[in-house]
Structure formats: C-alpha cells, structure tokens
Design an enzyme around this catalytic site. Structure first.
Site, short mmCIF file in Angstrom:
data_model
loop_
_atom_site.label_atom_id
_atom_site.label_comp_id
_atom_site.label_asym_id
_atom_site.label_seq_id
_atom_site.Cartn_x
_atom_site.Cartn_y
_atom_site.Cartn_z
N TYR A 37 -0.77 -5.83 29.56
CA TYR A 37 -0.48 -7.29 30.23
C TYR A 37 -1.90 -7.96 30.66
O TYR A 37 -2.24 -7.04 31.43
CB TYR A 37 0.55 -7.82 29.54
CG TYR A 37 0.55 -9.57 28.75
CD1 TYR A 37 -0.35 -9.80 28.00
CD2 TYR A 37 1.00 -10.29 29.47
CE1 TYR A 37 -0.60 -10.70 27.53
CE2 TYR A 37 0.68 -11.98 29.08
CZ TYR A 37 -0.28 -11.86 27.99
OH TYR A 37 -0.45 -13.37 27.92
N LYS A 92 3.74 -3.62 0.13
CA LYS A 92 2.85 -2.99 0.00
C LYS A 92 2.11 -2.34 1.16
O LYS A 92 1.72 -0.83 1.80
CB LYS A 92 1.63 -4.15 -0.37
CG LYS A 92 0.39 -3.81 -0.90
CD LYS A 92 0.56 -3.29 -2.21
CE LYS A 92 -1.14 -2.90 -2.84
NZ LYS A 92 -0.87 -2.80 -3.92
N GLU A 134 -3.58 -9.40 -3.32
CA GLU A 134 -2.01 -9.34 -4.19
C GLU A 134 -1.36 -10.34 -4.67
O GLU A 134 -1.00 -11.43 -4.12
CB GLU A 134 -0.74 -8.39 -2.93
CG GLU A 134 0.00 -7.79 -3.61
CD GLU A 134 -0.53 -6.44 -4.19
OE1 GLU A 134 0.12 -5.80 -5.09
OE2 GLU A 134 -1.90 -5.82 -3.78
N ALA A 193 -5.95 -10.33 -21.35
CA ALA A 193 -7.02 -10.85 -20.60
C ALA A 193 -6.86 -11.34 -19.83
O ALA A 193 -7.19 -12.55 -18.13
CB ALA A 193 -7.47 -11.44 -21.78
N ASN A 285 4.27 -3.29 -16.48
CA ASN A 285 5.49 -3.02 -15.83
C ASN A 285 6.71 -4.25 -15.69
O ASN A 285 6.63 -5.21 -16.10
CB ASN A 285 5.05 -2.46 -14.20
CG ASN A 285 4.67 -1.30 -14.27
OD1 ASN A 285 5.21 -0.03 -14.96
ND2 ASN A 285 3.20 -1.07 -13.76
N ASN A 317 -0.77 1.95 -9.49
CA ASN A 317 -2.05 1.55 -7.65
C ASN A 317 -2.14 2.24 -6.48
O ASN A 317 -2.86 2.29 -5.84
CB ASN A 317 -2.11 0.27 -7.87
CG ASN A 317 -2.48 -0.23 -9.36
OD1 ASN A 317 -2.70 0.57 -10.02
ND2 ASN A 317 -2.94 -1.72 -8.74
#
Length: 754
Positions: A37, A92, A134, A193, A285, A317
């Site tokens: 710092y 994630k 996401e 879709a 899912n 994924n």
C-alpha cells in the site's frame, strides 16, 4: 433423498458461502505493508498511468472475470432476484477457479432494467479482464450482451446463451459422425425458444446445419412464417414456411431433437416417429424433457444426452466457459467472437475422440471411457480440456484479429499443463528436455493396462519412443481389449528373433556364469521381459528401461543389480523421489528405495549420486543431511554417522552448501536456519534431503505425497551403469510417463558425458 439440508449445511458450515479473497503477496512485515500500500503502491500506479497495458503486469486484471447477474432467470428457479441468485454466482466463481485458475468477483445487480445492467458492466471495464453474464432473462439478455460486445473492449459472454451451444455443438458433431449423417442434411427440432435454445440453434447453423432445416417450438407452438403471437426479433430469425404447428408434428421424421424447455414435455410416442438413429439432447435441468429410460422403451437406435451427471453424455457448461475465458484472457482478447466459440466446440469434439487417461476414469469410478454413443463429449473432470480448448480459443482469437498479443501455442499449452499442479510444473521442464531427442525406452511390462496406456501417451506427448517387450500377438490382444492405439509404438518379441535372443542368452550367461547361472538357466531366463530388456540396454538397442508394473520393487531391482549393475567406481546404487509443492521449489529425497541402514560411507555415496542428478537437471543443490539431532544436540551412533558423512561431503564438494546433522524442520524452515542456527552453511532451505535410513526416507516421501499436498515423482534409480528405473506396482499412468521422461533425460545426460 432431499438435498435441502445437506446443501444448506454445505453453504453455512465454517465461513459462510463458497469463496474468499486471499492475498498473493506476503503482508507480514512493515516493509511488505509499505510495498503493498502506501507509499510503494504509487509506483505501479504511475507506470499504469503512463502505459495502460502495464495494468496486466502489476494487477490481477488479466486473470479477473466479473460474473454479473440480476437474478431474473436463475437455474430453472425463475426470477428470484439478485440476492437469492448470489449462491449460484459464487458457485460460478468456484468453477472458474477450479477448472481454469481464473479469479472471479460475483456481482449481483439490483435492477431488472437492461439499461442499468449495461451501464453497470460498462463502468466495470477498468476492473476486470472479462464479463460473464449469468441468469438474465430473455429477451433482455440478448440486448444486454449485444450492447456490451459493441461498446466494451474486453470479452463479454452470456453463458446461458452460448455455453450450451458450444458443448451441445461438440456433442452434435460427434453424434452425427457415429450415425453417419451429414450435418448439412439433418433436420433439427428445438423444444424451447429461450436464450439458450436460440443461441444453440445459431451455433448449429455456424457448424453447418441449414437454417431451413431447423424447427423451433415454444409454448405457443412452431415458429412458422406469419405467426405473430409471442414473437420477437430474435425468434424471427428462425421462422420457416411449414404447415407443422405442434411439437409432435415437428418431431416426426426429425434427425435431431434438442430440448431446452421443461421436464416431461417430450413423450415416447413422439420419439418413436423420429428418423433412424435419432439424436436426442434432452437438456432441461434438473429433469430432462424425456429420460433415457423412456427413450429406450421405443427406440434402441437412439443417442441420448442430458444435462445430468447420472446419465451418459452430460452436456455441462463447465466444459466451456472456464476454458473459453482462459484462452481469451491469455491473449488479452477484445471480445469473444464466433470463431472462438467454434474453435472451442471443435476442440471438445476432437478431444472426445482421443483415448481417455486412467486418471479421468478413476475420478468417475469406472474402468475406462471410449468414444461412442455413450461418450460423445469429454467429462468435466478431464484435466485435458484446459490445454485442448484454451489454446484452440487463443489461436482463433489471434487468427481472427481479436487478440492483443500473440502466443507461442506449443509453449502456451505446456504452460497450461504445468498449471494443473506443482508436479506438472516440474515435469514441464523435464518433458521439454526429453523432447529434444527422443530416446528409445523399453517397457517389459507390456501386458499391463497402465503400461500400455502409458506407452500410448508417450507417443502422444512426444517424450520417448516406447519399445514394448513381449509376445506380439498377446500385446495386440491386450491393446485392443483396453482400447490402446499401438500406432508409433515398437514391439519386440523375444521369441520372434532367434539370433538376437540366442546372443543375449549367451551374453547373460557370460556375465553371470560365476554367480551361479548355468547356460541352460540363462537360455530360459532370457525369455523374461526384464532380463531381455536389460540385455537390449547393454547392447545399446534401447537407451533406457522402465519396469515394475507387475512385480514388487525388490523383485525387479534384483535382476537390475545383477545384470546392469552399478556404474564404474560405484559401490552401491540408491533411490530418489522428487516432490513438487505449490509455491516452492521441488525437494529431492534419498535414499527412498534401496539402502536400508546406510553407514557414513554409504550416505556419502547416496548424497553424491543425488547431487549429480540434481545438477544434471540444472538445479543448484543445497544438501541437508537429516537426523533426529541438530548439530550434536543428541549424541548417538546414528547421529554421529550423519555428521561424519556431512563433514566428508563438505570436503568433496567445497563449492556446495551442505550441512548436518540436522532435523528435518531445521533443513527446510528458513526462520530456524537463520535464527536458531545462524551458523549453518545453508543460506536457504535445503532442496536435497539425505535421510539416515530407508524407513524414515520412504515413510516421509509417502506421507508428504498423501497428506502434504506434494506431487510425488519417481522413484529414480541412481548409480546404475545404464538408465534402468523401477516404478512401483501402484504407479498411475501419469507417474509412469513422468518416470519415462526422467529416464529419457537421464539417458541424454549420460550420453553427454560419454
């Protein structure tokens, strides 16, 4: 069984949540604080102000991704809001770190207004190297991503759209190859879709599916020309002239069905009407549109994939986004384009056709995986995905003009492999040396499945030329049984070459005739793979031998000592293990496999062998001679022999740092060395540890490997007349290949001194 309580306990136990931020530099002293710092931090700030690209040198930005969500379309849970979405975004981040070493800030935005999300991400650009969008609902997600891609100069990727597209595309390519259908001719139906379905359909078009051959069905029915209900500009891309209106009508005669909708929407009666060898990706899912069991009731020719791990062909994924960002970040890409996504898809498809390492099968509790109807795409825990996909993405970024910097892709791939663990980092350098001049390495355990797989990997990784010793017909039978490709692997059948076998038998008899071996015994013994390989080594027909997959270590070591023997001037051989640790230099431990209770003379010789080997690797040895005593603190015959050996070694190698006797913590702890024992000859912790006996050496190496987080490489046999190394029966394929690489480097080093 309900996962409610285990899942809540998992997230609550200890420190709440799944992630934390940890410093990568020491902050232990006032000096550290002044550098981290004020005032030291001003220096990198000034450098970055003058040269903005220096931000990648002095900060985390080049390895940092923001996972951004407003929680409007979470994991099939729907619009649960940003606060409730936070556990998913933390997860994630865990996957980014686990699979690709990428750091993540998860950022939940408290607004459903797309313009707020866009502005939030735009303001983040100086902080992060990329943005992963996401769980944002359609059609807002399309507008958000398109705007950010247009206005930002860093990779932006909406995983819900493109992740399934990339992985599903790889599965499609391989499924079509298995059923021998042309991608340009197949008819594809999408159930759903939403963002994922529309993006996957677009990706399939990039791969070669004709847009006119795609029917998309949403909750209102087929997207047909003239329909107005429930339409938007993104769905309009897929309207076609057709009289089909329902999902059942769309599926009839179709080659491919992709479900990205809801549980149970597809019935067996629908699947029964599909074309021959139907390809069914039921990806809803946590429960698919139709289960593999239901498909099997009406079709025995179907290829089925789901999003679940308890069925074959999981379209997950996690096979995509970590490695896509890894490649993009490492070339400092300005974005993620179609070429990069196609490269990821094709790399995954190609990888699935390769033989699967034993370590992957072990992780999933099975014997093996083989490309076919139940193995279309790699498994998430296949470590090779990192160094297959990321370089492919990096190459595509460079070739398409998206990269800011260029990489040497061979070097980059090796660097990625090294990042998977400390042992791989050490082996990266050793492998590079082995590749300079391929050595012929004989493998007598040629019927062993791990040795066969290791031979195949040696060819694939270009670390050595494997030579299998044994009956050729049986080797080929075993290779076929284990799915091993013998291309590039040499087979030597002792029974097929009478002249060579007779010559080796006679030579063996001459070497051992005064050690109790008769000519008849020699002629019978030569059929043994280890003895035949030993004679090939003496003859110069191979450069090294690695054996031991089928026998206990002493059983293999005995013929090595009898036939190969010690090098000239060497009284005894020794065993060495290399231990690789994360964040510190490797340790070399000896003697770990041969000498049970060495005296001072033997310790000097063991240490000398080890010093020479370490120097051959280009590493400067610092030797700690270990005992239970620190510099005379516990006088005993066992400690005095170590002290005597240390004294003599110092005389033999006055230019090296050698000290002892010392306890193990003294040898490796810099604070003890510099504090309590400031007089020590070691300026830094020892990197070579010579143990006083086999028991302590062997136990220490195994405990450090099992409990200390170290990768164990070896054992290396030191002091033999020729490179012959003995693995342990439990050695994995990776450990065998590592030892072969070391054997090759050993052979090259010896040749240099001839």
């Amino acid at each position: 069984m309900s996962q409610r309580h285990p899942a809540l306990e998992y997230h609550e136990a200890g420190r709440p949540g799944k992630v934390e931020v940890v410093p990568t530099k020491a902050v232990a002293t006032q000096r550290d604080l002044s550098l981290a710092y004020s005032p030291g931090v001003a220096e990198p700030c000034l450098h970055i102000h003058a040269t903005p690209d220096d931000v990648f040198r002095y900060t985390i930005r080049g390895n940092l991704v923001a996972v951004v969500s407003n929680g409007t379309a979470v994991l099939g849970l729907g619009n649960i809001g940003p606060l409730a979405a936070k556990p998913v975004m933390e997860g994630k981040g865990v996957l980014f770190k686990k699979f690709a070493g990428i750091d993540v800030f998860d950022l939940e935005v408290g607004s459903e207004d797309p313009e707020d999300v866009i502005r939030f991400c735009q303001l983040l650009e100086p902080t992060v190297g990329g943005i992963n969008l996401e769980d944002i609902s359609a059609p807002a997600c399309f507008h958000i991503e398109e705007t950010l891609k247009r206005t930002l100069d860093i990779p932006v990727f909406h995983d819900d759209q493109h992740g399934t597209a990339i992985i599903g595309g790889a599965a499609l390519l391989n499924a079509l190859a298995l059923v021998d259908k042309s991608i340009a001719e197949v008819r594809v139906v999408f159930s759903g879709a939403g963002a994922s379905a529309l993006s996957t359909a677009e990706h399939f078009v990039r791969l070669g599916v004709q847009r006119s051959n795609i029917l998309i069905v949403d909750s209102k029915g087929v997207l047909y020309a003239g329909r107005t209900e429930g339409m938007n500009q993104y769905k309009e891309r897929f309207v076609v002239e057709t009289d089909r209106r329902t999902l059942a009508e769309a599926i009839e005669g179709a080659d491919v069905l992709v479900g990205l909708s809801v549980r149970g929407l597809v019935h067996p009666e629908m699947v029964a009407t599909m074309a021959r060898d139907p390809i069914i990706f039921a990806l809803a899912n946590p429960d698919p549109e139709i289960t593999p069991e239901e498909v099997a009731q009406v079709r025995d020719d179907a290829i089925v994939a789901t999003g679940r791990s308890d069925y074959p062909n999981q379209v997950n994924n996690v096979l995509g986004f970590p490695f896509l960002f890894r490649g993009a970040l490492d070339v400092r890409a300005r974005g993620i384009n179609e070429e990069m996504m196609l490269a990821a898809t094709r790399a995954l498809a190609d990888l699935a056709r390769q033989d699967v390492p034993e370590s992957v099968a072990t992780a999933y509790g099975t014997r093996s995986f083989e490309f076919g109807r139940e193995y279309l795409i790699p498994k998430p825990f296949d470590h090779r995905v990192l160094f297959w996909v990321a370089p492919a993405v990096a190459r595509a970024a460079m070739e398409s003009g998206m990269a800011r910097i260029d990489l040497d892709l061979d070097e980059y791939r090796d660097r990625l492999m090294a990042s998977l663990g400390p042992g791989r980092e050490l082996m990266r350098w050793i492998t590079a040396r082995a590749r300079r001049e391929l050595q012929r390495v004989a493998l007598p355990d040629s019927y062993n499945d791990r040795m066969l797989r290791a031979a195949e990997e040696m060819v694939s990784e270009r670390v050595a030329q494997p030579v299998l010793i044994g009956q050729e017909a049986r080797i080929r039978e075993r290779a076929e049984q284990f799915g091993v490709d013998l291309k590039g692997i040499e087979i030597v059948d002792p029974a097929a070459d009478d002249a060579r076998r007779h010559g080796y038998a006679e030579a063996l008899y001459q070497r051992r005739s005064r050690k109790g071996m008769t000519r008849d015994v020699a002629w019978a013994t030569i059929f043994d793979g280890i003895h035949y390989a030993s004679m090939m080594l003496l003859d110069g027909a191979v450069d090294a031998v690695v054996a031991g997959a089928n026998q206990n270590h002493p059983e293999v070591l005995r013929p090595v000592l009898q036939v190969i023997g010690p090098a000239p001037g060497v009284r005894r051989v020794a065993g060495l293990y290399l231990l690789a640790f994360k964040g510190r230099e490797p340790l070399f431990l000896a003697d770990t496999t041969v000498n049970i209770n060495p005296d001072a003379d033997a310790l000097v010789e063991i240490a000398t062998h080890t010093i020479r080997f370490v120097q051959e690797l280009g590493i400067v040895p610092r030797v700690g001679m270990l005992s239970f005593s620190n510099f005379g603190s516990a006088p005993h015959a066992a400690s005095r022999k170590v002290a005597e050996a240390a004294r003599r070694l110092q005389e033999l190698h006055p230019d090296l740092e050698i000290d002892g006797e010392m306890q193990a913590d003294t040898a490796v702890n810099p604070h003890i060395l510099r504090g309590t024992f400031g007089f020590s000859r070691l300026s830094e912790p020892a990197n070579v540890l010579i143990f006083p006996d086999l028991g302590s050496a062997n136990a220490s190496s195994k405990l450090l490997s099992e409990l200390g987080g170290a990768d164990l490489i070896g054992p290396v046999l030191l002091g033999t007349a020729h490179p012959f190394h003995v693995i342990h029966r439990e050695s994995s394929v990776e450990q065998i290949v590592n030892l072969v690489s070391l054997a090759a480097v050993d052979a090259l080093a010896r040749r240099k001194h001839i």
